[in-house]
Write a protein that holds these residues in place. Structure first.
Motif, PDB file in Angstrom:
ATOM      1  N   LEU A  46      -9.755   1.140   0.310  1.00 24.29           N
ATOM      2  CA  LEU A  46      -8.980  -0.851   0.028  1.00 24.29           C
ATOM      3  C   LEU A  46     -10.437  -1.859   0.195  1.00 24.29           C
ATOM      4  O   LEU A  46     -10.687  -2.599  -0.809  1.00 24.29           O
ATOM      5  CB  LEU A  46      -8.157  -1.351   1.432  1.00 24.29           C
ATOM      6  CG  LEU A  46      -6.799  -1.310   1.226  1.00 24.29           C
ATOM      7  CD1 LEU A  46      -6.185  -1.689   2.736  1.00 24.29           C
ATOM      8  CD2 LEU A  46      -6.431  -1.598  -0.370  1.00 24.29           C
ATOM      9  N   THR A 101       0.651  -0.796  -0.066  1.00 19.16           N
ATOM     10  CA  THR A 101       0.243  -0.150  -0.083  1.00 19.16           C
ATOM     11  C   THR A 101       0.842   1.293   0.174  1.00 19.16           C
ATOM     12  O   THR A 101       0.464   1.951  -0.282  1.00 19.16           O
ATOM     13  CB  THR A 101      -0.910  -0.402   1.892  1.00 19.16           C
ATOM     14  OG1 THR A 101       0.054   0.082   2.080  1.00 19.16           O
ATOM     15  CG2 THR A 101      -2.010  -0.802   1.421  1.00 19.16           C
ATOM     16  N   TYR A 114      -9.016  -5.784  -5.284  1.00 18.75           N
ATOM     17  CA  TYR A 114      -8.319  -6.054  -5.395  1.00 18.75           C
ATOM     18  C   TYR A 114      -7.974  -7.086  -5.799  1.00 18.75           C
ATOM     19  O   TYR A 114      -8.977  -7.924  -5.396  1.00 18.75           O
ATOM     20  CB  TYR A 114      -7.186  -6.004  -4.661  1.00 18.75           C
ATOM     21  CG  TYR A 114      -6.520  -3.854  -3.757  1.00 18.75           C
ATOM     22  CD1 TYR A 114      -7.358  -2.948  -3.485  1.00 18.75           C
ATOM     23  CD2 TYR A 114      -5.444  -4.095  -4.308  1.00 18.75           C
ATOM     24  CE1 TYR A 114      -7.511  -2.278  -3.175  1.00 18.75           C
ATOM     25  CE2 TYR A 114      -5.232  -2.252  -4.017  1.00 18.75           C
ATOM     26  CZ  TYR A 114      -5.671  -1.543  -3.580  1.00 18.75           C
ATOM     27  OH  TYR A 114      -5.818  -0.560  -3.305  1.00 18.75           O
TER      28      TYR A 114
END
Length: 248
Positions: A24, A7, A207
């Motif tokens: 996220l 990150t 993600y």
């Protein structure tokens, strides 16, 4: 891969943690998903259990109490934080079935878990001490069965951790350790936005690591189809598409 490098972020306070969860969507409390950050990995180790404002262990129950994230053992029976925007996606992808009652009736949910669920449904926000008392599971020999049933309900996405409650004496003074509190997943306090579970309209973004983990846990198939909408500029990772049959 180092999760901090993943990150490029180090979190030093509660507000920064809230922003990271929003960014996220899903943030495990500790290492869980390969090549993916966790709250533990992006915070200084010296801050944990320091009993200060910078202690991530204290944040974990503050997030749900303030409506910043859903919190519970949702993936592999491990603790995960999920943003309000993402919770409908996780709920529909990983929940055990249409309802706790249906799953109990079909033999997918244990009797102990079903009985605890009914008590939590009646008394939203009930803490562990009161729940064990109501369920007649206060005895030391019942603790293991109680703990297993509570985790079973979280893993099935039927309950979430709503915060903690302090133990107080007859004079209202704090007396002992805080106790974890629970509420049903579909309960909607004013602070929360979980009604999106029913309303739909979920951002389609993920993600690849998270999508892959959710795909493995849900056997590659959504237990319930849900509508979704994309936001301008958001792409759909290829690994995410197989578990989102309605995404276009």
């Amino acid at each position: 891969m180092d999760e901090k490098m993943q990150t490029g972020t180090m979190v030093n306070n509660y507000d920064e943690a809230v922003k990271l969860i929003e960014e996220l969507g899903i943030l495990p409390l500790a290492s869980l998903i390969p090549d993916y950050p966790s709250l533990e990995s992006v915070t200084p180790q010296t801050s944990w259990h320091s009993d200060t404002e910078q202690d991530p262990w204290k944040w974990r129950v503050r997030f749900p109490a303030e409506g910043k994230a859903a919190y519970g053992k949702f993936m592999k029976k491990k603790a995960v934080l999920v943003s309000p925007d993402w919770f409908p996606l996780v709920f529909n992808a990983l929940r055990l079935g249409p309802s706790a009652e249906a799953c109990y009736r079909d033999g997918l949910l244990s009797q102990a878990a079903w009985e605890l669920y009914r008590l939590i449904e009646i008394e939203q926000g009930i803490d562990t001490r009161a729940l064990r008392e109501r369920a007649f599971m206060k005895a030391k020999e019942d603790k293991k069965a109680f703990d297993q049933a509570v985790v079973e309900l979280q893993d099935a996405l039927f309950i979430v951790i709503s915060g903690v409650q302090a133990k107080v004496n007859a004079d209202g003074e704090k007396n002992g350790w805080n106790s974890t509190a629970y509420e049903t997943t579909t309960h909607e306090p004013k602070r929360d936005r979980r009604k999106q579970i029913i309303a739909g309209g979920i951002p389609c973004r993920a993600y690849p690591q998270v999508a892959g983990e959710m795909q493995r846990q849900s056997a590659g198939v959504f237990r319930k189809n849900i509508p979704c909408m994309s936001k301008a500029g958001n792409s759909f990772p290829a690994l995410f598409l197989p578990i989102r049959p309605n995404c276009r």
